[in-house]
Design an enzyme around this catalytic site. Structure first.
Site, PDB file in Angstrom:
ATOM      1  N   GLU A   1      10.547  16.078  15.179  1.00 48.07           N
ATOM      2  CA  GLU A   1      10.834  15.945  13.754  1.00 48.07           C
ATOM      3  C   GLU A   1       9.995  16.969  12.982  1.00 48.07           C
ATOM      4  O   GLU A   1       8.769  16.945  13.055  1.00 48.07           O
ATOM      5  CB  GLU A   1      10.483  14.530  13.285  1.00 48.07           C
ATOM      6  CG  GLU A   1      10.772  14.316  11.821  1.00 48.07           C
ATOM      7  CD  GLU A   1      10.596  12.858  11.396  1.00 48.07           C
ATOM      8  OE1 GLU A   1       9.502  12.317  11.574  1.00 48.07           O
ATOM      9  OE2 GLU A   1      11.571  12.282  10.873  1.00 48.07           O
TER      10      GLU A   1
ATOM     11  N   LYS B   1       0.886  -1.173   0.000  1.00 48.59           N
ATOM     12  CA  LYS B   1       0.000   0.000   0.000  1.00 48.59           C
ATOM     13  C   LYS B   1       0.916   1.212   0.000  1.00 48.59           C
ATOM     14  O   LYS B   1       1.472   1.575   1.025  1.00 48.59           O
ATOM     15  CB  LYS B   1      -0.874  -0.023   1.268  1.00 48.59           C
ATOM     16  CG  LYS B   1      -2.207   0.691   1.157  1.00 48.59           C
ATOM     17  CD  LYS B   1      -2.140   2.168   0.834  1.00 48.59           C
ATOM     18  CE  LYS B   1      -1.770   3.028   2.027  1.00 48.59           C
ATOM     19  NZ  LYS B   1      -1.629   4.463   1.654  1.00 48.59           N
TER      20      LYS B   1
ATOM     21  N   GLU C   1       2.944   8.191  15.055  1.00 47.62           N
ATOM     22  CA  GLU C   1       1.540   8.059  15.452  1.00 47.62           C
ATOM     23  C   GLU C   1       0.890   6.889  14.715  1.00 47.62           C
ATOM     24  O   GLU C   1       0.211   6.061  15.326  1.00 47.62           O
ATOM     25  CB  GLU C   1       0.762   9.352  15.136  1.00 47.62           C
ATOM     26  CG  GLU C   1       1.220  10.585  15.911  1.00 47.62           C
ATOM     27  CD  GLU C   1       2.564  11.140  15.443  1.00 47.62           C
ATOM     28  OE1 GLU C   1       2.937  10.924  14.274  1.00 47.62           O
ATOM     29  OE2 GLU C   1       3.260  11.788  16.263  1.00 47.62           O
TER      30      GLU C   1
ATOM     31  N   GLY D   1       2.512   4.521  13.309  1.00 48.34           N
ATOM     32  CA  GLY D   1       3.237   3.315  13.749  1.00 48.34           C
ATOM     33  C   GLY D   1       2.567   2.662  14.944  1.00 48.34           C
ATOM     34  O   GLY D   1       2.488   1.432  15.036  1.00 48.34           O
TER      35      GLY D   1
ATOM     36  N   GLY E   1       6.799   5.477   8.248  1.00 49.72           N
ATOM     37  CA  GLY E   1       5.943   6.660   8.293  1.00 49.72           C
ATOM     38  C   GLY E   1       6.014   7.304   9.657  1.00 49.72           C
ATOM     39  O   GLY E   1       7.054   7.249  10.325  1.00 49.72           O
ATOM     40  N   SER E   2       4.914   7.900  10.078  1.00 51.04           N
ATOM     41  CA  SER E   2       4.921   8.681  11.318  1.00 51.04           C
ATOM     42  C   SER E   2       4.810   7.776  12.553  1.00 51.04           C
ATOM     43  O   SER E   2       4.213   6.708  12.497  1.00 51.04           O
ATOM     44  CB  SER E   2       3.749   9.653  11.305  1.00 51.04           C
ATOM     45  OG  SER E   2       2.529   8.944  11.229  1.00 51.04           O
TER      46      SER E   2
ATOM     47  N   CYS F   1      13.664  10.677   6.686  1.00 44.56           N
ATOM     48  CA  CYS F   1      13.607  10.165   8.061  1.00 44.56           C
ATOM     49  C   CYS F   1      14.944  10.352   8.756  1.00 44.56           C
ATOM     50  O   CYS F   1      15.007  10.638   9.942  1.00 44.56           O
ATOM     51  CB  CYS F   1      13.199   8.703   8.055  1.00 44.56           C
ATOM     52  SG  CYS F   1      14.067   7.739   6.815  1.00 44.56           S
TER      53      CYS F   1
END
Ligand code: NAI
Ligand code: MG
Length: 479
Positions: A381, A173, A229, A231, A226-227, A282
């Site tokens: 970040e 995805k 949150e 995660g 990814g972020s 990242c």
């Protein structure tokens, strides 16, 4: 195929809802295409197709043949380098030279893991007399992959390369903000002749297709970048099905400069490692920690260099491009506004090229001086072209500061003292430490991943193959 299709079981088909999403060019804010808005039903069909491939032709294929297919894909990506470069730059807004690097890196992932496919060996263990023990390294089965928009082509190779080399069948995805290169790469993979269901691609929204994938009980491992949150959400839903996760969630990586370092070299690398992909990396080195005795001198040089930075549309090929979206632009500008309100001082700003579209998502590269250690610019970040400079007193203070955020992805240490290099490399809690250099994620061969909020599990190199496989112990009692 149509760019608004999903790729399931070796076929391009309409998403089950028939719905699409618009995708825009960050340099202009203008629509450049439509992609599928994949659904939970599409994800379910993709997972089932992957299971059939894993239990069928793909799972039965000899490692050497799997490797050959991956290597051929690497070669094919290079044959389409110009086309993929233009597409990636348009879709993400990144400068052409960077997009070209990304496409080459995508090819390298398939070459590296194509070569590694038949070199994944198990072990034997000395055990009791009359016994023989073997450790088999088996693929996990069906792997789910959710990737972000900052490096779509690279991420395609980074996550699928090792998963497929290890013999898993995959459902990917990609991010809704930028996935045109992933669609094209899937098309190239389809031409190579992977068995149906080996690679499935379901573009769509995170909370729809993404959430459906991470909560699916038919997957054996989920790999997410990814972020932090999201995660957490991924881990919670995977936990319901006892599915393990590999998570890479970003960082606040420090560049630590001691008085005895080569300042000129350090400055070039520090600036490059921050502005790469307009700070949306990242592993961006977004904090520069400077020994107090050289702080003022170093800042004079860093400021001079920073002022030369130029931002503009992807096809101008400047230091920075736009950020990915209006949402991300507002997020980054929010950091700048709060910093101003808090009295944090700007040391230097780059310029946005006057030809830039007012509808593009531009943010000037910004260097902050004397950032307080407890300010969000020192801890959070930003994911934009923003660098926070902070002085430190001595080595112990540098280590404290370096480890003083919730993150731990990578770090750069600039000093000529060999003993100090070694002490810092050991003391810093990060997945990669660079000495007198900075890899911004490093090469394909180098294991990469986080401590703390930066995530867990390792990607790249042979470590990724370990994540995408599982050990099975077989004990023979031969008497
Ligand atoms: P995100 O974490 O929401 O998106 C990453 C991927 O996760 C995308 O494919 C998205 O569709 C998917 N996703 C979103 N919600 C989901 C859910 N509930 N279940 C399953 N999948 C889901 O990141 P976003 O919103 O694009 O960016 C926000 C911030 O995250 C950035 O400003 C940056 O700080 C950080 N980030 C870090 C990245 C990294 O490389 N470590 C990459 C992208 C963002
Ligand atoms: Mg999000």
């Amino acid at each position: 195929m149509n760019s608004a299709d999903v790729f399931i079981d070796g076929k391009w088909v309409r998403p089950s809802s028939g719905a699409t999403l618009d995708t825009v060019a960050p340099s202009t804010g203008k629509k450049i295409g439509t992609i599928a808005r994949g659904t939970a039903q599409d994800i379910d069909l993709a997972v089932q197709a992957a299971r059939r491939a894993f239990e069928g032709p793909w799972g039965q294929m000899a490692a050497v043949d799997r490797g050959r297919l991956l290597s051929r894909l690497g070669q094919k990506i290079l044959e389409h380098e110009d086309e993929l470069t233009a597409l990636e730059a348009l879709d993400t807004g990144k400068a052409l030279k960077l997009a070209r690097n990304d496409v080459k890196a995508a090819a390298r992932y398939f070459e590296f893991y194509g070569g590694a496919a038949d070199k994944l060996h198990g072990e034997t263990i000395p055990f009791l007399s009359g016994y023989q023990v073997m450790i088999l390294r088996e693929p996990r089965g069906v792997t789910g992959h959710i990737i972000p928009w900052n490096y779509p082509a690279q991420m395609f190779g980074r996550t699928l390369g090792p998963a497929l080399a290890a013999g898993n069948a995959a459902v990917l995805k990609p991010a809704e903000e930028a996935c045109l290169s992933c669609i094209r790469l899937t098309e190239l993979a389809a031409e190579i002749g992977f068995p149906d269901g080996t690679i499935n691609l379901v573009p769509g929204l995170g909370e729809e297709a993404g959430a459906a994938l991470s909560s699916h009980d038919g997957i054996d491992l989920i790999s997410f970048t990814g972020s932090p949150e999201v995660g957490v959400l991924i881990q919670k839903s995977a936990a319901e099905n006892h599915v393990p996760c590999v998570l890479e969630l970003g960082g606040k990586s420090p560049q630590i400069v001691f008085a005895d370092a080569d300042h000129t070299k350090a400055i070039e690398t520090i600036v490059a490692a921050l502005v790469q992909n307009t700070g949306q990396t990242c592993s961006a080195g977004s904090r520069v920690l400077i020994e107090r005795s050289i702080y003022d001198d170093f800042m004079v040089q860093l400021t001079r260099r920073f002022k030369q930075l130029r931002t503009g549309a992807h096809d101008l090929d400047l230091d920075c491009g736009p950020v990915i979206s209006k949402v991300q632009q507002e997020r980054v500008l929010g950091f700048l506004e709060r910093a101003e309100k808090d009295g944090v001082q700007i040391a230097a700003q780059g310029t946005v090229d006057p030809s830039s579209s007012a509808d593009g998502y531009f943010v000037p590269p910004t260097l902050y001086r004397m950032v307080p250690r407890d300010h969000e610019l020192a801890l959070e970040e930003v994911f934009g072209p923003v660098l926070a400079a902070i002085p430190f007193d001595d080595e112990a203070d540098a280590i404290r500061l370096a480890n003083g955020t919730d993150y731990g992805l990578i770090a750069g240490v600039w000093t000529d003292s060999g003993a100090r290099q070694m002490r810092l490399a050991k003391a810093i809690r990060a997945g990669q430490v660079y000495v007198n250099g900075y890899g911004a994620g490093g090469g394909i061969e180098l294991p990469f991943g986080g401590f703390k909020k930066s995530g867990h599990g390792r990607e790249k190199g042979f470590e990724a193959l370990r994540e995408f496989t599982v050990a099975k112990t077989v004990v023979f009692n031969h008497g």
